[in-house]
Design an enzyme around this catalytic site. Structure first.
Site, mmCIF file in Angstrom:
data_model
loop_
_atom_site.group_PDB
_atom_site.id
_atom_site.type_symbol
_atom_site.label_atom_id
_atom_site.label_comp_id
_atom_site.label_asym_id
_atom_site.label_seq_id
_atom_site.Cartn_x
_atom_site.Cartn_y
_atom_site.Cartn_z
ATOM 1 N N ARG A 299 0.000 40.350 1.737
ATOM 2 C CA ARG A 299 -1.418 40.686 1.873
ATOM 3 C C ARG A 299 -1.738 41.406 3.187
ATOM 4 O O ARG A 299 -2.490 40.925 4.030
ATOM 5 C CB ARG A 299 -2.265 39.437 1.668
ATOM 6 C CG ARG A 299 -1.917 38.814 0.322
ATOM 7 C CD ARG A 299 -2.850 37.805 -0.194
ATOM 8 N NE ARG A 299 -4.179 38.320 -0.433
ATOM 9 C CZ ARG A 299 -5.195 37.488 -0.671
ATOM 10 N NH1 ARG A 299 -4.992 36.206 -0.635
ATOM 11 N NH2 ARG A 299 -6.378 37.976 -0.887
ATOM 12 N N ASP B 152 -7.114 37.124 -10.603
ATOM 13 C CA ASP B 152 -7.643 35.784 -10.301
ATOM 14 C C ASP B 152 -7.786 34.920 -11.539
ATOM 15 O O ASP B 152 -8.121 33.748 -11.432
ATOM 16 C CB ASP B 152 -9.010 35.889 -9.603
ATOM 17 C CG ASP B 152 -8.870 36.458 -8.216
ATOM 18 O OD1 ASP B 152 -9.898 36.810 -7.604
ATOM 19 O OD2 ASP B 152 -7.730 36.597 -7.740
ATOM 20 N N ARG C 38 -8.276 34.525 4.850
ATOM 21 C CA ARG C 38 -8.009 35.953 5.080
ATOM 22 C C ARG C 38 -9.282 36.782 5.000
ATOM 23 O O ARG C 38 -9.381 37.832 5.615
ATOM 24 C CB ARG C 38 -7.048 36.524 4.055
ATOM 25 C CG ARG C 38 -5.961 35.716 3.581
ATOM 26 C CD ARG C 38 -5.263 36.427 2.470
ATOM 27 N NE ARG C 38 -5.685 37.812 2.364
ATOM 28 C CZ ARG C 38 -5.287 38.783 3.184
ATOM 29 N NH1 ARG C 38 -4.507 38.496 4.188
ATOM 30 N NH2 ARG C 38 -5.709 40.021 3.024
ATOM 31 N N ILE D 176 -0.766 42.842 -9.295
ATOM 32 C CA ILE D 176 -1.500 42.947 -8.029
ATOM 33 C C ILE D 176 -0.754 42.269 -6.878
ATOM 34 O O ILE D 176 -0.537 42.875 -5.832
ATOM 35 C CB ILE D 176 -2.923 42.348 -8.165
ATOM 36 C CG1 ILE D 176 -3.709 43.079 -9.246
ATOM 37 C CG2 ILE D 176 -3.643 42.409 -6.824
ATOM 38 C CD1 ILE D 176 -4.058 44.527 -8.927
ATOM 39 N N ARG E 168 -11.851 25.540 -2.042
ATOM 40 C CA ARG E 168 -12.119 26.791 -1.315
ATOM 41 C C ARG E 168 -12.984 27.720 -2.151
ATOM 42 O O ARG E 168 -13.806 28.457 -1.640
ATOM 43 C CB ARG E 168 -10.810 27.504 -0.989
ATOM 44 C CG ARG E 168 -9.948 26.792 0.017
ATOM 45 C CD ARG E 168 -8.836 27.672 0.487
ATOM 46 N NE ARG E 168 -9.356 28.982 0.888
ATOM 47 C CZ ARG E 168 -8.572 29.964 1.324
ATOM 48 N NH1 ARG E 168 -7.282 29.795 1.401
ATOM 49 N NH2 ARG E 168 -9.091 31.116 1.688
ATOM 50 N N LYS F 52 -18.008 33.432 -5.028
ATOM 51 C CA LYS F 52 -17.378 33.341 -3.690
ATOM 52 C C LYS F 52 -17.078 34.744 -3.177
ATOM 53 O O LYS F 52 -17.401 35.071 -2.027
ATOM 54 C CB LYS F 52 -16.077 32.557 -3.791
ATOM 55 C CG LYS F 52 -15.161 32.707 -2.573
ATOM 56 C CD LYS F 52 -13.898 31.902 -2.674
ATOM 57 C CE LYS F 52 -12.799 32.603 -3.393
ATOM 58 N NZ LYS F 52 -12.027 33.567 -2.593
ATOM 59 N N ASN F 53 -16.499 35.587 -4.015
ATOM 60 C CA ASN F 53 -16.049 36.896 -3.539
ATOM 61 C C ASN F 53 -17.164 37.920 -3.414
ATOM 62 O O ASN F 53 -16.920 39.046 -2.974
ATOM 63 C CB ASN F 53 -14.900 37.411 -4.416
ATOM 64 C CG ASN F 53 -13.637 36.579 -4.214
ATOM 65 O OD1 ASN F 53 -13.550 35.785 -3.274
ATOM 66 N ND2 ASN F 53 -12.682 36.734 -5.100
ATOM 67 N N CYS G 8 -0.034 34.692 2.695
ATOM 68 C CA CYS G 8 -0.506 33.431 2.110
ATOM 69 C C CYS G 8 0.410 33.149 0.926
ATOM 70 O O CYS G 8 1.362 33.881 0.665
ATOM 71 C CB CYS G 8 -1.964 33.536 1.692
ATOM 72 S SG CYS G 8 -2.205 34.574 0.253
HETATM 73 C C1 EPZ Z 1 -9.671 40.269 -3.051
HETATM 74 O O1 EPZ Z 1 -8.603 40.058 -2.141
HETATM 75 C C2 EPZ Z 1 -10.124 38.888 -3.495
HETATM 76 N N1 EPZ Z 1 -10.623 38.145 -2.336
HETATM 77 C C3 EPZ Z 1 -8.952 38.151 -4.136
HETATM 78 O O2 EPZ Z 1 -9.436 36.897 -4.591
HETATM 79 C C4 EPZ Z 1 -8.471 38.968 -5.329
HETATM 80 O O3 EPZ Z 1 -7.342 38.337 -5.899
HETATM 81 C C5 EPZ Z 1 -8.088 40.379 -4.868
HETATM 82 O O4 EPZ Z 1 -9.222 40.991 -4.198
HETATM 83 C C6 EPZ Z 1 -7.684 41.275 -6.021
HETATM 84 O O5 EPZ Z 1 -8.738 41.361 -6.947
HETATM 85 C C7 EPZ Z 1 -11.884 38.402 -1.888
HETATM 86 O O6 EPZ Z 1 -12.594 39.238 -2.416
HETATM 87 C C8 EPZ Z 1 -12.355 37.597 -0.712
HETATM 88 P P1 EPZ Z 1 -6.853 43.572 -2.365
HETATM 89 P P2 EPZ Z 1 -8.075 41.307 -1.251
HETATM 90 O O7 EPZ Z 1 -6.978 44.169 -1.014
HETATM 91 O O8 EPZ Z 1 -9.182 42.237 -0.964
HETATM 92 C C9 EPZ Z 1 -2.555 45.328 -1.387
HETATM 93 C C10 EPZ Z 1 -9.346 34.607 -4.989
HETATM 94 O O9 EPZ Z 1 -8.561 33.916 -5.633
HETATM 95 N N2 EPZ Z 1 -3.123 45.741 -0.090
HETATM 96 O O10 EPZ Z 1 -7.718 44.091 -3.472
HETATM 97 O O11 EPZ Z 1 -7.293 40.732 -0.123
HETATM 98 C C11 EPZ Z 1 -2.507 43.819 -1.556
HETATM 99 O O12 EPZ Z 1 -1.330 43.288 -0.962
HETATM 100 C C12 EPZ Z 1 -8.826 35.697 -4.079
HETATM 101 O O13 EPZ Z 1 -10.609 34.508 -5.022
HETATM 102 C C13 EPZ Z 1 -2.318 46.434 0.813
HETATM 103 O O14 EPZ Z 1 -1.133 46.689 0.554
HETATM 104 O O15 EPZ Z 1 -7.072 41.996 -2.267
HETATM 105 C C14 EPZ Z 1 -2.534 43.650 -3.049
HETATM 106 O O16 EPZ Z 1 -1.231 43.838 -3.554
HETATM 107 C C15 EPZ Z 1 -7.306 35.732 -4.057
HETATM 108 N N3 EPZ Z 1 -2.856 46.818 1.999
HETATM 109 C C16 EPZ Z 1 -3.410 44.820 -3.526
HETATM 110 O O17 EPZ Z 1 -3.440 45.757 -2.434
HETATM 111 C C17 EPZ Z 1 -4.167 46.563 2.339
HETATM 112 O O18 EPZ Z 1 -4.602 46.966 3.429
HETATM 113 C C18 EPZ Z 1 -4.849 44.435 -3.840
HETATM 114 O O19 EPZ Z 1 -5.314 43.626 -2.779
HETATM 115 C C19 EPZ Z 1 -4.957 45.850 1.397
HETATM 116 C C20 EPZ Z 1 -4.423 45.467 0.195
#
Ligand code: EPZ
Length: 418
Positions: free
Chosen positions: A121, A305, A92, A327, A397, A22-23, A116
């Protein structure tokens, strides 16, 4: 609304194939916006999130169809620039259209995703990165507007690795003028897969998979024909199910090299994971699991995840496991539901102390987010009696027919309409 009913405590036996990730699929679908012409994603998994993003691409003016197991996207006549709230709030990852739209058309208006179940996020790092490439960013009534006559290459330094932030900037930089360097980039295999897809379109990228990625912008890109990588989280979820239930299962289409951290923990918990070559992996479970500690982190660390699913395993472990979620700030929504099944878990801030119990008991539980619902299904597989997991739209999802895959391995599991 669908629910899943599980009669627990049976070993799993047989073989099952892992779906494409998916990702990986979601950013690749967004990348189709970068090129006029028709792109193809092969072996597209049947997931709610894929259908949601396909609707968004159509909303933007792309022509989207499903053809013999592939997703076909013709982005020639994309005229839209806006990703509306009603689509973005359900997924998202819609924010992934931001980079491609600004890169190819100079403008995008995307609803801020909002939080969420697992956390706030924000997308501040995405926006700061686009500003570093010369974009002007404006917040307006819950939307973010990003504009640039033409993005110009620059230096982007992420405060912390962000997967979709790295993917957004990678896509934006492919059509920027000059060289972009992304530092503290996410190293996830899905980022590497996207970079490979972009390279097949004519992008010039070096360093994907490391924390420093260099992109030399080009004037235009060609459509792609891409087969995304297998879903490492689905594979790890199925491996954990075998570790929980016992038995022996063969998984096909696995990239074991994407799963070092998880396999290391599963082996220390007593599971036998053997690489049989050609993407086949044989997993043997020997419950109860030995208790091991886990700290989640950016790839290649243990993936967030998999935190909920692994907690279900530790809930039936021999001893005490300390799980630390580094995370997301609220990714323990599954704890209360596991406690209803008899799990002994204490949460203090980002840390959960899990004391293994001899048996979980079946109960009515409620899914709250994608991976929490997977954890509850796994717990139901091993609990005595009947477990009913409601709101399984969360599960759909990100997992392609997980209930049917588990049933094919001997689990007594069925989907009902509530
Ligand atoms: C991706 O989400 C994945 N989704 C998530 O999978 C996964 O849990 C996550 O990466 C971490 O590995 C997809 O790839 C579609 P991040 P993403 O930006 O990109 C903070 C699932 O279950 N952050 O790597 O949204 C954030 O709050 C989903 O398949 C900021 O502060 O995650 C988090 O604490 C859930 N500002 C950390 O960074 C930003 O602008 C990592 O988030 C962006 C992120």
């Amino acid at each position: 609304m669908d629910a899943i009913v599980i009669e627990g405590a049976r070993p799993l036996r047989g073989g099952v194939a892992v779906s494409p990730a998916k990702n990986a699929v979601l950013p690749v679908m967004a990348a189709a916006l970068l090129a006029a012409g028709t792109s193809r994603v092969r072996r597209i998994p049947r997931l709610a999130d894929v259908r949601t993003l396909a609707r968004l691409l159509e909303h933007l003016g792309a022509r989207v169809s499903f053809d013999n197991g592939s997703l076909v996207v013709d982005a020639t006549d994309v005229g839209g620039r806006e990703a509306p709230y009603d689509l973005v709030k359900t997924m998202r990852a819609s924010v992934l259209v931001l980079g491609p739209l600004v890169a190819r058309f100079g403008r995008a208006r995307v609803s801020l995703p909002g939080g969420c179940a697992i956390g706030a996020r924000p997308i501040n790092l995405h926006l700061a990165g686009l500003e570093a490439l010369g974009a002007r960013v404006r917040l307006d009534h819950g939307y973010v507007e990003v504009a640039a006559d033409r993005l110009r290459g620059g230096r982007v330094v992420f405060d912390q690795p962000t997967v979709t932030g790295t993917e957004n900037l990678l896509m934006a930089a492919t059509l920027a003028e000059g060289r972009t360097v992304i530092e503290n980039a996410a190293r996830e295999p899905e980022v590497v897969d996207l970079a490979g897809c972009l390279a097949s379109m004519g992008a010039r990228i070096a360093g994907a998979g490391s924390s420093v990625i260099e992109v030399d912008g080009v004037d235009r890109l060609a459509p792609y024909d891409h087969q995304p990588i297998p879903d490492r989280i689905e594979a790890a979820t199925l491996m954990t199910a075998v570790a929980l239930c016992g038995g022996e299962v063969r998984l096909d289409g696995v990239r074991l090299d994407h799963l070092d951290a998880v396999v290391e923990k599963l082996r220390r918990a007593g599971a036998d994971v053997a690489d049989e070559g050609g993407g086949a992996v044989r997993v043997r479970g020997a419950p109860p699991a030995d208790s091991v500690d886990v700290i989640t982190g950016p790839y290649p660390a243990f993936p967030t995840d998999m935190q909920a699913q692994f907690m279900a395993l530790m809930a039936c472990g021999r001893g005490l496991s300390v799980i630390t979620e580094k995370i997301f700030e609220n990714r323990y929504m599954h704890v209360a539901e596991l406690q209803r099944m008899g799990a002994d878990i204490t949460v203090e801030g980002a840390t959960a102390v899990v004391r293994g119990v001899p048996r979980l008991s079946g109960a009515r539980v409620m899914a709250t987010d994608l991976r929490a619902s997977a954890a509850l299904v796994l717990a139901g597989l091993v609990a005595t009696g009947t477990t009913v997991v409601s709101r399984v739209y969360h599960l759909d999802r990100g997992y392609e027919a997980l209930d049917r895959k588990l049933a094919s391995l001997g689990a007594r599991i069925e989907r009902i309409r509530e």
